[in-house]
Design a protein around this motif. Structure first.
Motif, PDB file in Angstrom:
ATOM      1  N   LEU A   1       1.047  -1.039  -0.108  1.00  0.00           N
ATOM      2  CA  LEU A   1       0.068  -0.007   0.159  1.00  0.00           C
ATOM      3  C   LEU A   1       0.829   1.281   0.060  1.00  0.00           C
ATOM      4  O   LEU A   1       1.549   1.401   0.928  1.00  0.00           O
ATOM      5  CB  LEU A   1      -0.942   0.113   1.275  1.00  0.00           C
ATOM      6  N   ASP A   2       0.728   2.034  -0.942  1.00  0.00           N
ATOM      7  CA  ASP A   2       1.508   3.250  -1.331  1.00  0.00           C
ATOM      8  C   ASP A   2       0.446   4.396  -0.619  1.00  0.00           C
ATOM      9  O   ASP A   2      -0.531   4.684  -1.296  1.00  0.00           O
ATOM     10  CB  ASP A   2       1.744   3.516  -2.796  1.00  0.00           C
ATOM     11  N   VAL A   3       0.599   5.132   0.262  1.00  0.00           N
ATOM     12  CA  VAL A   3      -0.186   6.253   0.722  1.00  0.00           C
ATOM     13  C   VAL A   3       0.238   7.700   0.381  1.00  0.00           C
ATOM     14  O   VAL A   3      -0.122   8.609   0.777  1.00  0.00           O
ATOM     15  CB  VAL A   3      -0.133   6.097   2.403  1.00  0.00           C
ATOM     16  N   ARG A   4       1.143   7.668  -0.708  1.00  0.00           N
ATOM     17  CA  ARG A   4       1.469   9.344  -1.207  1.00  0.00           C
ATOM     18  C   ARG A   4       0.518   9.812  -2.275  1.00  0.00           C
ATOM     19  O   ARG A   4      -0.589   9.040  -2.442  1.00  0.00           O
ATOM     20  CB  ARG A   4       2.858   8.928  -1.984  1.00  0.00           C
ATOM     21  N   THR A   5       0.653  10.705  -2.696  1.00  0.00           N
ATOM     22  CA  THR A   5      -0.108  11.642  -3.625  1.00  0.00           C
ATOM     23  C   THR A   5       0.051  10.940  -4.984  1.00  0.00           C
ATOM     24  O   THR A   5       1.103  10.290  -5.332  1.00  0.00           O
ATOM     25  CB  THR A   5       0.171  13.087  -3.649  1.00  0.00           C
ATOM     26  N   GLU A   6      -0.922  10.978  -5.853  1.00  0.00           N
ATOM     27  CA  GLU A   6      -1.090  10.684  -7.159  1.00  0.00           C
ATOM     28  C   GLU A   6       0.560  11.104  -7.959  1.00  0.00           C
ATOM     29  O   GLU A   6       0.853  10.429  -8.793  1.00  0.00           O
ATOM     30  CB  GLU A   6      -2.168  11.225  -7.899  1.00  0.00           C
ATOM     31  N   ALA A   7       0.669  12.377  -7.579  1.00  0.00           N
ATOM     32  CA  ALA A   7       1.911  13.084  -8.337  1.00  0.00           C
ATOM     33  C   ALA A   7       3.008  12.348  -7.891  1.00  0.00           C
ATOM     34  O   ALA A   7       4.013  12.091  -8.641  1.00  0.00           O
ATOM     35  CB  ALA A   7       1.981  14.530  -7.986  1.00  0.00           C
ATOM     36  N   GLU A   8       3.168  12.153  -6.462  1.00  0.00           N
ATOM     37  CA  GLU A   8       4.285  11.442  -6.140  1.00  0.00           C
ATOM     38  C   GLU A   8       4.317   9.973  -6.654  1.00  0.00           C
ATOM     39  O   GLU A   8       5.609   9.508  -7.026  1.00  0.00           O
ATOM     40  CB  GLU A   8       4.475  11.228  -4.494  1.00  0.00           C
ATOM     41  N   VAL A   9       3.292   9.270  -7.018  1.00  0.00           N
ATOM     42  CA  VAL A   9       3.213   8.118  -7.580  1.00  0.00           C
ATOM     43  C   VAL A   9       3.630   7.964  -8.812  1.00  0.00           C
ATOM     44  O   VAL A   9       4.242   7.124  -9.435  1.00  0.00           O
ATOM     45  CB  VAL A   9       1.808   7.445  -7.149  1.00  0.00           C
ATOM     46  N   ALA A  10       3.235   8.985  -9.600  1.00  0.00           N
ATOM     47  CA  ALA A  10       3.506   9.126 -10.861  1.00  0.00           C
ATOM     48  C   ALA A  10       5.267   9.191 -11.413  1.00  0.00           C
ATOM     49  O   ALA A  10       5.490   8.709 -12.251  1.00  0.00           O
ATOM     50  CB  ALA A  10       3.015  10.299 -11.641  1.00  0.00           C
ATOM     51  N   GLU A  11       5.846   9.857 -10.183  1.00  0.00           N
ATOM     52  CA  GLU A  11       7.160   9.784 -10.231  1.00  0.00           C
ATOM     53  C   GLU A  11       8.068   8.372 -10.386  1.00  0.00           C
ATOM     54  O   GLU A  11       8.618   8.049 -11.334  1.00  0.00           O
ATOM     55  CB  GLU A  11       7.917  10.573  -9.429  1.00  0.00           C
ATOM     56  N   ARG A  12       7.607   7.510  -9.314  1.00  0.00           N
ATOM     57  CA  ARG A  12       8.098   6.342  -9.276  1.00  0.00           C
ATOM     58  C   ARG A  12       7.145   5.580  -8.214  1.00  0.00           C
ATOM     59  O   ARG A  12       6.938   6.137  -7.181  1.00  0.00           O
ATOM     60  CB  ARG A  12       9.477   6.068  -9.106  1.00  0.00           C
ATOM     61  N   LYS A  13       7.242   4.028  -8.419  1.00  0.00           N
ATOM     62  CA  LYS A  13       6.559   3.511  -7.250  1.00  0.00           C
ATOM     63  C   LYS A  13       6.991   2.013  -7.175  1.00  0.00           C
ATOM     64  O   LYS A  13       7.691   1.518  -8.004  1.00  0.00           O
ATOM     65  CB  LYS A  13       4.920   3.384  -7.414  1.00  0.00           C
ATOM     66  N   ILE A  14       6.726   1.432  -5.899  1.00  0.00           N
ATOM     67  CA  ILE A  14       7.163  -0.132  -5.789  1.00  0.00           C
ATOM     68  C   ILE A  14       6.361  -1.005  -6.708  1.00  0.00           C
ATOM     69  O   ILE A  14       5.030  -0.463  -6.519  1.00  0.00           O
ATOM     70  CB  ILE A  14       7.496  -0.307  -4.495  1.00  0.00           C
ATOM     71  N   PRO A  15       6.704  -1.703  -7.533  1.00  0.00           N
ATOM     72  CA  PRO A  15       5.802  -2.647  -8.497  1.00  0.00           C
ATOM     73  C   PRO A  15       4.715  -3.277  -7.500  1.00  0.00           C
ATOM     74  O   PRO A  15       4.788  -3.893  -6.437  1.00  0.00           O
ATOM     75  CB  PRO A  15       6.747  -3.430  -9.072  1.00  0.00           C
ATOM     76  N   ASN A  16       3.526  -3.363  -8.263  1.00  0.00           N
ATOM     77  CA  ASN A  16       2.223  -4.178  -7.684  1.00  0.00           C
ATOM     78  C   ASN A  16       1.809  -3.542  -6.480  1.00  0.00           C
ATOM     79  O   ASN A  16       0.998  -4.139  -5.647  1.00  0.00           O
ATOM     80  CB  ASN A  16       2.709  -5.542  -7.019  1.00  0.00           C
ATOM     81  N   SER A  17       1.891  -2.263  -6.233  1.00  0.00           N
ATOM     82  CA  SER A  17       1.619  -1.247  -5.280  1.00  0.00           C
ATOM     83  C   SER A  17       0.111  -0.666  -5.588  1.00  0.00           C
ATOM     84  O   SER A  17      -0.132  -0.638  -6.540  1.00  0.00           O
ATOM     85  CB  SER A  17       2.355  -0.572  -4.442  1.00  0.00           C
ATOM     86  N   ILE A  18      -0.804  -0.523  -4.481  1.00  0.00           N
ATOM     87  CA  ILE A  18      -2.009   0.073  -4.641  1.00  0.00           C
ATOM     88  C   ILE A  18      -1.736   1.325  -3.944  1.00  0.00           C
ATOM     89  O   ILE A  18      -1.223   1.493  -3.041  1.00  0.00           O
ATOM     90  CB  ILE A  18      -3.227  -0.826  -4.276  1.00  0.00           C
ATOM     91  N   ASN A  19      -2.745   2.410  -4.821  1.00  0.00           N
ATOM     92  CA  ASN A  19      -2.416   3.745  -3.818  1.00  0.00           C
ATOM     93  C   ASN A  19      -3.512   4.327  -3.329  1.00  0.00           C
ATOM     94  O   ASN A  19      -4.724   4.406  -4.094  1.00  0.00           O
ATOM     95  CB  ASN A  19      -1.941   4.816  -5.001  1.00  0.00           C
ATOM     96  N   ILE A  20      -3.568   4.563  -2.031  1.00  0.00           N
ATOM     97  CA  ILE A  20      -4.492   5.278  -1.579  1.00  0.00           C
ATOM     98  C   ILE A  20      -4.022   6.668  -0.754  1.00  0.00           C
ATOM     99  O   ILE A  20      -3.213   6.335   0.169  1.00  0.00           O
ATOM    100  CB  ILE A  20      -5.362   4.591  -0.396  1.00  0.00           C
ATOM    101  N   ASP A  21      -4.317   7.686  -1.211  1.00  0.00           N
ATOM    102  CA  ASP A  21      -3.340   8.805  -0.615  1.00  0.00           C
ATOM    103  C   ASP A  21      -3.962   9.356   0.599  1.00  0.00           C
ATOM    104  O   ASP A  21      -5.033   9.688   1.118  1.00  0.00           O
ATOM    105  CB  ASP A  21      -3.867  10.155  -1.595  1.00  0.00           C
TER     106      ASP A  21
END
Length: 102
Positions: free
Chosen positions: A22-42
């Motif tokens: 679970l990635d709890v960052r903003t959509e803009a942060e996620v767009a830069e890079r993310k850990i594979p297979n993570s879901i995003n909830i800001d």
């Protein structure tokens, strides 16, 4: 909640068949890079964050990260209050992450 080093977090995640990243960052942060297979909830979505968490399966094990580890720590505490038994915070967040990113 457990604060885990990147090494502990990665080892535990790889051995866990019941894991959700679970990635709890903003959509803009996620767009830069993310850990594979993570879901995003800001986490900054306030009550919207709570509503989205409530839709998740509480029987899963959640490996939570953000930019530096502060927001993900808060998210793990909130998750524990909502009845999630296993929420693991990545200390240092994606800033200290040496693993794969997309």
């Amino acid at each position: 909640m457990a604060d885990l080093s990147q090494e502990q977090w990665t080892e535990q995640l790889q051995a866990d068949d019941n894991a959700i990243i679970l990635d709890v960052r903003t959509e803009a942060e996620v767009a830069e890079r993310k850990i594979p297979n993570s879901i995003n909830i800001d986490i900054h979505k306030g009550q919207g964050f709570i509503y989205q968490l409530e839709e998740l399966d509480k029987s899963k094990n959640y490996y939570v990260y953000c930019r530096s580890g502060a927001r993900s720590g808060q998210a793990c505490n909130i998750m524990n209050q909502l009845g999630f038994e296993n929420a693991y915070n990545l200390v240092g967040g994606i800033l200290d992450w040496n693993g794969e990113v997309e």
